[in-house]
Scaffold this active site. Structure first.
Site, mmCIF file in Angstrom:
data_model
loop_
_atom_site.group_PDB
_atom_site.id
_atom_site.type_symbol
_atom_site.label_atom_id
_atom_site.label_comp_id
_atom_site.label_asym_id
_atom_site.label_seq_id
_atom_site.Cartn_x
_atom_site.Cartn_y
_atom_site.Cartn_z
ATOM 1 N N HIS A 304 -2.263 8.886 8.431
ATOM 2 C CA HIS A 304 -1.486 10.118 8.300
ATOM 3 C C HIS A 304 -1.577 10.906 9.581
ATOM 4 O O HIS A 304 -2.626 10.925 10.215
ATOM 5 C CB HIS A 304 -2.009 10.977 7.129
ATOM 6 N N ASP A 362 0.799 7.623 -0.832
ATOM 7 C CA ASP A 362 1.682 6.516 -1.194
ATOM 8 C C ASP A 362 0.949 5.225 -1.533
ATOM 9 O O ASP A 362 1.565 4.276 -1.998
ATOM 10 C CB ASP A 362 2.666 6.246 -0.044
#
Ligand code: CMC
Length: 427
Positions: A304, A362
């Site tokens: 991320h 996710d």
């Protein structure tokens, strides 16, 4: 704000720049007068060191794995709140009182229907169109149907369009799904909760009504909460930039959906499930991980831009995943086994440790959504549905900021210098 300043020296000029302090997070050097005073730009093409706006909505501490909406930790909201309450919080800044919530819920529930003519719009898409392609087009088209709420300078119209979008997005998403499936559209029902209504519009068929299941409905609602907002990510920044020109909110949200679609952003959930399916069995994980380390592919659902620690949304998502799989009797889903083992292997491998790559929201969302009955093509659509409130809250905040101007980045030009045009016979 603070009295601190930063001294910037360049080309024999010294510029004193204010240093701004937020409630939390790193200090911010305010460079707005830099070009006027020193005749230089700053260069930060992927915004790795740039705060693009001031915001009071969401705070992330990526090193500690903290995500707060209006000050409330995401885990508390996911456990104790509801998606519609989080919508109110994001839009208004405070949790609602009981009468405020009743009024808000009524507003949303009574705006879930689409203009009847809107349904014809779907028929124009190819039957095998990706639901995200349909979403991008259909949401943009809302401005053609609801132009009575497109005056961005009118606070009442801004709030009406916010309510309309939160209310109508599940109906559009469910229609994109039904069209993709080749099934008739299901109309919304006002006696159901937001998540129940959405699941029913997706899974009810004329031959058999959808049967509510509280575990699955709660999971859907929690998944919406987890995706509701995430600070100045690519799609939110897209919405803000589109909106900075005064474009109508429906068009801005359509721009956000387009940005969300990419595999590095909201499209990662679909890609992640495809990746887990391709790995297929636990014994193939070492070969896959080696391929990631050899840079042949990415480990989707990992890494991320902001989190250099466990994404706090992933913790809740993992728990929700187990609850849903247990409820539908799929605890032995081979993809879940692959995901658990892959996470374990990656978290103990120096390649991922050194780069601070952890599971993001996710990683477990695809398995969960599949167990809820959605095909992979719908995963990013569900993300878009939930993120709509974040986009619209951020858009409203921007419009309501008195210092707001059109967004206009500059560039470092590295092309040709001035040259003389040559006619085609001379080239
Ligand atoms: N698999 C393998 N290597 C990775 C991954 C990954 N998923 N993510 C980052 N890296 C490597 C990257 O190659 C780089 O290595 P090196 O320094 O040796 O060149 C290093 O880690 C730093 O990565 P980066 O590219 O500088 O990180 P970024 O901040 O630009 O990218 C990201 C962040 C999310 C785009 C990226 O981690 C990624 O593509 N992840 C997979 C897609 C994904 O799961 N996206 C969902 C994000 S969460 C949902 C949302 O908010 O949209």
């Amino acid at each position: 704000m603070s009295d601190d300043t930063a001294k910037f020296e360049i080309n024999g000029k010294t510029v004193i720049l204010p240093v701004l302090k937020g409630t939390d997070g790193p200090d911010v050097v305010d460079i707005r007068k830099l070009y006027a005073e020193a005749d230089v730009f700053t260069y930060d093409p992927s915004f790795t060191s740039t705060a693009s706006c001031e915001s009071k909505i969401t705070f992330i501490d990526g090193d500690k794995g903290v995500l707060l909406h209006r000050g409330y930790p995401i885990a508390e909201l996911a456990e104790q709140s509801s998606f519609l309450e989080v919508c109110y919080l994001l839009l208004h800044g405070e949790l609602p009182t009981a009468p405020q919530f009743a009024q808000f819920e009524q507003n949303i529930i009574y705006h879930t229907m689409l203009h009847e003519q809107f349904d014809r719009f779907f028929q124009g898409f190819r039957r095998d169109a990706h639901p995200m392609a349909i979403m991008t087009g259909a949401v943009g088209a809302l401005s053609a149907f609801y132009h009575d709420s497109t005056n961005v300078n009118d606070p009442e119209q801004r709030m009406i369009s916010a309510h309309r979008m939160i209310a109508k997005m599940p109906t559009i998403a469910a229609r994109a799904f039904k069209y993709f499936r080749g099934q008739p559209f299901v109309y919304p029902r006002n006696d159901l909760s937001y998540a129940e209504n959405f699941l029913r519009m997706c899974f009810s068929v004329p031959a058999e009504d959808w049967k509510p299941n509280p575990v699955l409905t709660n999971a859907m609602d929690r998944i919406f909460i987890l995706h509701a907002d995430h600070e100045q990510n690519a799609s939110t920044s897209t919405v803000r930039l589109a909106g900075s020109s005064g474009a109508n909110p429906f068009a801005c949200i359509a721009a956000g959906i387009a940005s969300l679609w990419g595999p590095k952003h909201g499209g990662a959930n679909e890609e992640c499930l495809n990746m887990l399916a391709e790995i297929g069995t636990v014994d193939r994980i070492p070969e896959f991980v080696q391929g990631v380390k050899d840079r042949r592919y990415m480990l989707m659902g990992f890494g991320h831009r902001v989190y250099k620690n466990y994404d706090p949304r992933a913790t809740v998502m993992q728990k929700t995943c187990h609850e849903v799989l247990k409820e539908v009797g799929a605890e032995n889903d081979p993809l879940l086994q692959v995901a658990i083992e892959l996470e374990k292997v990656a978290l103990s491998d120096p390649f991922f440790i050194d780069r601070k790559l952890y599971p993001n929201v996710d990683f477990y969302s695809g398995i969960t959504l599949r167990a809820l009955g959605f095909p992979a093509e719908m995963f990013t659509v569900l993300f878009a549905l939930a993120r709509t409130v974040g986009w619209i809250a951020q858009w409203k905040e921007m419009i309501e900021d008195p210092s707001q101007k059109i967004g206009r980045p500059r560039q470092i030009y590295t092309g040709e210098g001035p040259r003389t045009y040559a006619t085609i016979d001379k080239r």
